[in-house]
Design an enzyme around this catalytic site. Structure first.
Site, PDB file in Angstrom:
ATOM      1  N   ARG A 238      -9.406 -12.854  -0.639  1.00 11.64           N
ATOM      2  CA  ARG A 238     -10.370 -13.646  -1.425  1.00 11.64           C
ATOM      3  C   ARG A 238     -11.398 -14.331  -0.535  1.00 11.64           C
ATOM      4  O   ARG A 238     -12.530 -14.539  -0.925  1.00 11.64           O
ATOM      5  CB  ARG A 238      -9.649 -14.629  -2.342  1.00 11.64           C
TER       6      ARG A 238
ATOM      7  N   SER B  88     -10.392 -21.249  -5.889  1.00 11.51           N
ATOM      8  CA  SER B  88      -9.392 -20.186  -5.705  1.00 11.51           C
ATOM      9  C   SER B  88     -10.038 -18.817  -5.490  1.00 11.51           C
ATOM     10  O   SER B  88      -9.558 -18.024  -4.704  1.00 11.51           O
ATOM     11  CB  SER B  88      -8.472 -20.099  -6.928  1.00 11.51           C
TER      12      SER B  88
ATOM     13  N   GLU C 235     -14.377 -18.265 -20.051  1.00 13.45           N
ATOM     14  CA  GLU C 235     -14.677 -16.957 -19.464  1.00 13.45           C
ATOM     15  C   GLU C 235     -15.557 -16.107 -20.364  1.00 13.45           C
ATOM     16  O   GLU C 235     -16.372 -15.304 -19.886  1.00 13.45           O
ATOM     17  CB  GLU C 235     -13.371 -16.197 -19.174  1.00 13.45           C
TER      18      GLU C 235
ATOM     19  N   PHE D 267      -7.803 -13.240 -16.587  1.00 14.47           N
ATOM     20  CA  PHE D 267      -8.749 -13.856 -17.535  1.00 14.47           C
ATOM     21  C   PHE D 267     -10.087 -13.110 -17.531  1.00 14.47           C
ATOM     22  O   PHE D 267     -10.686 -12.880 -18.584  1.00 14.47           O
ATOM     23  CB  PHE D 267      -8.975 -15.331 -17.195  1.00 14.47           C
TER      24      PHE D 267
ATOM     25  N   ASP E  33       2.708 -18.657 -10.136  1.00 17.50           N
ATOM     26  CA  ASP E  33       2.293 -18.939 -11.512  1.00 17.50           C
ATOM     27  C   ASP E  33       2.964 -18.038 -12.540  1.00 17.50           C
ATOM     28  O   ASP E  33       2.987 -18.349 -13.731  1.00 17.50           O
ATOM     29  CB  ASP E  33       0.774 -18.844 -11.642  1.00 17.50           C
TER      30      ASP E  33
ATOM     31  N   ARG F 167      -4.827 -12.350  -3.926  1.00 19.11           N
ATOM     32  CA  ARG F 167      -4.726 -13.689  -3.341  1.00 19.11           C
ATOM     33  C   ARG F 167      -3.726 -13.613  -2.190  1.00 19.11           C
ATOM     34  O   ARG F 167      -2.692 -14.268  -2.201  1.00 19.11           O
ATOM     35  CB  ARG F 167      -4.213 -14.622  -4.450  1.00 19.11           C
TER      36      ARG F 167
END
Lengths: 273, 313
Positions: free
Chosen positions: B8, B35, B56, B81, B115, B165
């Site tokens: 990222r 992020s 979004e 998303f 998550d 990530r």
């Protein structure tokens, strides 16, 4: 107060748009009659008075932009685009034909003068906000005009766009709410209560102007008022009648996407003569 | 070579570098720019960064509006998303009118380890690939990420790019030249093909090492462009080796494995075995490696799948 001569001219244009809408559907097709007729007066004022356009040069950089977030009312826009020469006259009789420029919903890749792809409800206002910001960032003074339907306000994305427009103080954007009170299934109030609408837009940070959306003078005055507003997006809440101008279709939800009999078709043209 | 680079960070840095060269690039973010690393772009070009909040759908619509007024609009969020929440906006407002909007799907695959299932993206390649006009990229390391970002900005049309990530093992030298739509043969081989995408390429390379110890000569392909797929390299692999094992950090339905199987079967067939998340949702874990192991995204499992393919071939 608007000049009576200008008002009379624009009333004729609105009537021409309505006639074109009726002719496009004719007595052989189904089409979005009601919601197209309800915006005819607004479309007439924008295309024949307010917007900075060069019909011979649809991609002219400094043009104003017009978007129909309620894309199904494209017939009203096609009517103006055909009259102004963006779309060849014969397309008037090709609505929804395979390969036609007059698609069921506006398609910028198929039709000159269409500025975006709309028709999936709730999306056009976001695109309009992005366009307005894009123009501002590029140092252009072009304006973006967008028509939003009242049924369409059921979509959450509309309110996301409403927030963003106010947050970014987008003052080169003027939206109209086609406040005709009906949506596909029936009354907006029965389908999903969204009232009080002018108050909601004001609460979201918009400059709100309430008008009769069939009164050309009021539309002109509202646009004048909108032009002077700074640091806020403008929502012109235009009270309209779905099916306006064709007596048997007025306020009839069935003509959201309806079919006229040959008798009705003749009657509609006679009423708009 | 050697070492690791944060995917990222490379995405964010590449956008900054592109932003320096091209003033027509704008970036939209949905409250995750720290992020996605879009924050790097904001620090250098605050006037060209548009924070839209946690919205979004509106972000994609606004990106379309920017593209319609002459900007190259990049919109980033978490992959789940960006591709899922805003799928219909991407379809209607971006892909259908073929607009110059780039979508960065961050924390892709299982890389948002902690998550859990809600944030892990295992269907993004499938749904983005199914849209006409869409280009779909999935780079393998940090160097390739930079090349892919540069290449996507040169495409005149919509692009979806997957960004993990994680710090991924570096596979390429700084002078690596990314060629959109062209599979990279990471390792030649004649017995079996391991076709991988994203950071699974290094898993495939390790599996090839294991297979070499078994006396099996595995070809390893880096499929960094899921769409348009380099059919020629896939068909060559199908023809020249006993079969193809696909490896992806994605559901085995709809992603790389499906794309490869479609091409191979249309050309007359040949074995295609898919390694990926086997049609289940993810879950939280304390380490990424632990999660990869739980879903069989390991060199050992790829090796086992290749061996069983060879046994029945």
């Amino acid at each position: 107060m608007a000049d009576p001569k200008l008002v009379a001219e624009l009333e004729e244009k609105a009537k021409m748009i309505r006639r074109n809408i009726v002719e496009m559907i004719g007595d052989t097709r189904r089409g979005h009659l009601g919601g197209s007729l309800s915006i005819a007066d607004i479309v007439a004022v924008l295309y024949y008075h307010t917007m900075r356009l060069r019909p011979g040069d649809p991609s002219w950089e400094d043009r104003d932009r017009f978007l129909l977030s309620k894309g199904h009312a494209a017939l009203a826009q096609y009517a103006a685009l055909i009259d102004l020469g963006y779309i060849p006259k014969e397309e008037l009789y090709k609505l929804k034909d395979l390969g036609s420029m007059t698609q069921g919903h506006p398609d910028m890749r198929k039709t000159p003068g269409i500025e975006a792809g709309t028709g999936s409800l709730g999306q056009g206002l976001s695109v309009a906000v992005g366009m307005a910001l894009g123009l501002r960032l590029a140092g252009k003074d072009s304006k973006v005009y967008v028509i939003v339907g009242d049924g369409e306000l059921n979509e959450g994305q509309i309110w996301e766009a409403a927030m963003a427009a106010a947050h970014y103080e987008v003052d080169n954007l003027v939206a109209f709410l086609d406040y005709n009170g009906l949506q596909a299934t029936g009354c907006c109030a029965e389908t999903m209560r969204t009232e009080p609408l002018p108050e909601k837009w004001a609460a979201f940070g918009w400059h709100v102007i309430n008008i009769d959306g069939h009164d050309i003078g009021q539309i002109l005055d509202a646009l004048d008022e909108a032009a002077a507003v700074r640091e806020k997006p403008v929502m012109i809440v235009a009270k309209t009648v779905k099916g306006k101008g064709v007596s048997f279709a007025e306020n009839v939800a069935g003509f959201h996407h309806g079919e006229m009999t040959t008798e009705q078709y003749k009657q509609a043209l006679a009423e708009l003569a | 070579m050697a070492g690791k680079l944060e995917m990222r960070e490379c995405y964010g840095q590449a956008l900054v570098e592109a932003g320096r060269e091209n003033e027509r690039i704008v970036l939209l973010e949905a409250d995750l720019r720290k992020s996605t690393m879009g924050e790097l772009f904001r620090q250098e070009f605050p006037e060209r960064l548009f924070e839209v909040g946690i919205a979004e759908q509106n972000m994609i619509g606004m990106a379309a509006g920017f593209a319609l007024t002459g900007w190259i609009a990049v919109a980033s969020s978490f992959a789940v998303f960006a591709s899922g929440r805003a799928f219909e906006q991407i379809r209607q407002s971006v892909a259908l009118p073929r607009l110059n909007v780039k979508i960065g799907g961050s924390s892709a695959g299982l890389t948002d380890t902690g998550d859990g299932a809600t944030h892990q993206s295992i269907a993004d390649l499938a749904i983005m690939r199914a849209l006409p006009n869409m280009t779909v990229l999935s780079p393998a390391d940090g160097i390739e990420m930079k090349g892919a970002v540069k290449a996507m900005l040169e495409v005149d049309g919509p692009v979806y790019i997957r960004v993990g990530r994680i710090a991924a093992p570096t596979l390429y030298d700084e002078d690596y030249k990314f060629e959109l739509g062209k599979i990279v043969v990471m390792r030649p081989g004649k017995d079996v093909t391991l076709a991988a995408t994203g950071t699974m390429v290094h898993v495939a390379l390790e599996a090839a090492e294991l297979l070499a110890k078994d006396g099996i000569d595995a070809r390893v392909l880096n499929v960094h462009t899921i769409k348009p797929l380099d059919e020629e390299a896939i068909l060559a692999a199908a023809r020249e080796t006993a079969g193809i094992v696909t490896v992806e950090e994605h559901n085995i339905i709809g992603g790389l494995g499906s794309a490869v199987a479609e091409v191979v079967s249309a050309a007359g067939g040949g074995p295609v075995v898919r390694v990926g998340v086997e049609d289940v949702f993810g879950q939280s874990a304390n380490s990424y490696e632990e999660l990869l192991a739980a879903y069989g995204l390991t060199p050992a499992n790829v090796r086992a799948k290749a061996q069983s393919l060879l046994q029945r071939a």
